[in-house]
Design an enzyme around this catalytic site. Sequence first.
Site, PDB file in Angstrom:
ATOM      1  N   LYS A 180       0.833  -1.192   0.000  1.00  0.00           N
ATOM      2  CA  LYS A 180       0.000   0.000   0.000  1.00  0.00           C
ATOM      3  C   LYS A 180       0.876   1.254   0.000  1.00  0.00           C
ATOM      4  CE  LYS A 180      -4.055  -2.084   0.425  1.00  0.00           C
ATOM      5  NZ  LYS A 180      -5.192  -1.901  -0.489  1.00  0.00           N
ATOM      6  N   HIS A 311     -10.391  -8.261  -7.600  1.00  0.00           N
ATOM      7  CA  HIS A 311     -10.133  -7.719  -6.271  1.00  0.00           C
ATOM      8  C   HIS A 311     -10.733  -8.594  -5.176  1.00  0.00           C
ATOM      9  CE1 HIS A 311     -11.743  -5.136  -2.895  1.00  0.00           C
ATOM     10  NE2 HIS A 311     -10.452  -4.865  -2.808  1.00  0.00           N
TER      11      HIS A 311
END
Length: 381
Positions: A180, A311
């Site tokens: 991230k 996802h």
Amino acid sequence: MGIERYNPDPVRWVGLRSVELPLARAVSDAKVSTGRQLPLAAVSLLFVELQTEQGQHGLGFTYTLRTGGPAQYAQALELAPLLIGEDPNDIARLWSKLSWASASIGRSGLAVQTIAAFDSALWDLKARRAGLPLAKLLGAQREAVPCYNTSGGYLQAPIEEVIERAGQSLARGIGGVKLKVGQPDQAADLRRVQALRQALGDDVALMVDVNQQWDRTTALRMGKALEELNLVWIEEPLDAHDLAGHAALSAQLVTPVGSGEMLSSAAEACAYVEQGAVDVIMHDAPRVGGITPFLQVAEAARRRGMVMAPHFVMEIHIHLAAAYEHATWVEHFEWLEPLFEERLQIADGCMQVPMRPGLGLTLSERVAGWTLAQQAFGQRR
């Protein structure tokens, strides 16, 4: 000898369950560091179970993060009776029936994400009745799909912990790692990516996920700065609905650009595919309305030869990715594992397609402890 006539086996029972699954540890992505959201501490899920007159069974689910779980359950209470007496083989027609029943609240977002639980249960039932894994029913291209881990790369973890967890993922047989990024301090992001790349070496698949936190100028500058690190892709660099921005960025970067997880209808995801706005389409079956609309997007991507990397919800997406013709990935999250008796097998960088009928899932006994509400309709055998 005459041809045996088709004998429908209608749905006679529908069970609903609202579940709040706590995470072992709250996680933060860039939406938290920029003040737009609170840390994620739980996943809300809606489970649908179906049973037919002859006792055939199907299990499906959808989910939401942070808000929306009670709303999904409330909508499901209104939709469930509409399946009683229906032929569960008519999946496309039933998707339309539920969609028209929900027409006043739209054709995207919550309106279709609730339908996703019913839709995935219908597909599970159909594959179980055929005695096939869902991937095989759809026409599998492969029996194992490259996978990468995301759960170890969140921003609340110091980079030393991220590196340690990345090593554990690779040792387990997972093929890549996603980190991230998207913090207000772009230099700090670069240092984290550089440190992870150095620790993993040049040959390990490495992705970054911005979670929509860059503007167009920042995305181009950061994308250029990251090119020397040989990333597999940069995910959600811009607002999820900035189609033109994604298209322009994809055209200017060597590193592939991916997006799609926040799109909440097949129409939105297909627009990204058909206009070539991304290099990697990353739609999510529960979020676009289930397996039926997911396959519509996958077919559009197939015609363009696009990479597909669905996802989250690996428990569903392993089957859909296995049936995709071109290059594809599955995202590894262990978060939902406590809900099911079964575990997906991973080896040599790939997730194995489970060979059990349907989705191959059975709810664990632990689900009862996380259940907020449940209700049933019709008559169960």
